[in-house]
Design an enzyme around this catalytic site. Structure first.
Site: not given
Ligand code: C5J
Length: 225
Positions: A74, A26, A164, A131
């Protein structure tokens, strides 16, 4: 076989780089740049910037070894049909998932904010996993891709450490992968969560995996037989 030993905690990790994949979680504008999802939740997104350089060095070394490199993002379908209400209905109502921000609709696939930052942009042939959740295995074909490639060890980088990255490492651990996390290639909006997140991975003899750093990983690649 291309074996090497990575200096790590709780102890050195012997890996075969031919069965190792780099998974970058991400590294999207929505998390790293102002105006995206991270900022919509009230975070200081500049805190994630220091992971970019170390991550780029591990990415370059992995590409040089022709290792499998996988990127994740994400985000949700434009109609938000894969976004649970419980996820959408939180944070500032004027800046929720799907609302229009300076980088397009927040956390929506196809929008500028959803894409990966220029410094770590995927190359042709590198799988990009879209995802809907925090873990990269949930509702994706990541496990199939790794199994079909014979992968046993994952080097997991990205953001955020305790969300994540952590969720993905836990999912991977339960699926039988050895996980190595170079801590300086990860970042969090909460420095204390980053530190504790890394400690949680390597505690209890490496309950979820091993923690190292970008320099040690790149050095281990250079020593590979
Ligand atoms: C991820 C989040 N990528 N912090 N998403 O960690 O919402």
């Amino acid at each position: 076989m291309s074996r090497t030993v990575v200096a790590a905690e709780p102890g050195p990790l012997e890996v075969d780089l031919d069965t190792t994949a780099l998974v970058i979680i991400d590294m999207q504008r929505d998390f790293l740049m102002p105006g995206g999802f991270g900022e919509s939740l009230g975070n200081d997104v500049s805190l994630l910037g220091k992971a970019v350089g170390p991550c780029a060095r591990v990415l370059e070394a992995s590409r040089a070894r022709k290792m499998l490199v996988i990127h994740t993002r994400e985000g949700h379908r434009p109609d938000l049909s894969d976004a649970p209400r419980a996820k959408v209905e939180r944070g500032d109502p004027s800046m929720r998932i799907g609302t229009v921000g300076p980088m397009g609709r927040i956390l929506v696939r196809g929008e500028a904010g959803h894409d990966i930052i220029r410094e770590l942009y995927p190359r042709d042939g590198e799988p990009v996993i879209d995802k809907p959740g925090k873990g990269a295995f949930y509702a994706t074909d990541l496990h199939s891709i790794l199994q079909n490639a014979g992968v046993e060890t994952l080097i997991v980088c990205g953001v955020t450490t305790e969300v994540c990255v952590h969720t993905t490492v836990r999912e991977a651990n339960d699926r039988g992968y050895r996980c190595l996390v170079p801590g300086d290639c990860c970042g969090s909006y909460f420095p204390e969560f980053h530190e504790v997140g890394l400690r949680m991975i390597k505690a209890q003899g490496g309950i979820f995996g091993w923690v190292s750093d970008s320099t040690k990983v790149v050095e281990a690649f250079a020593r590979a037989s």
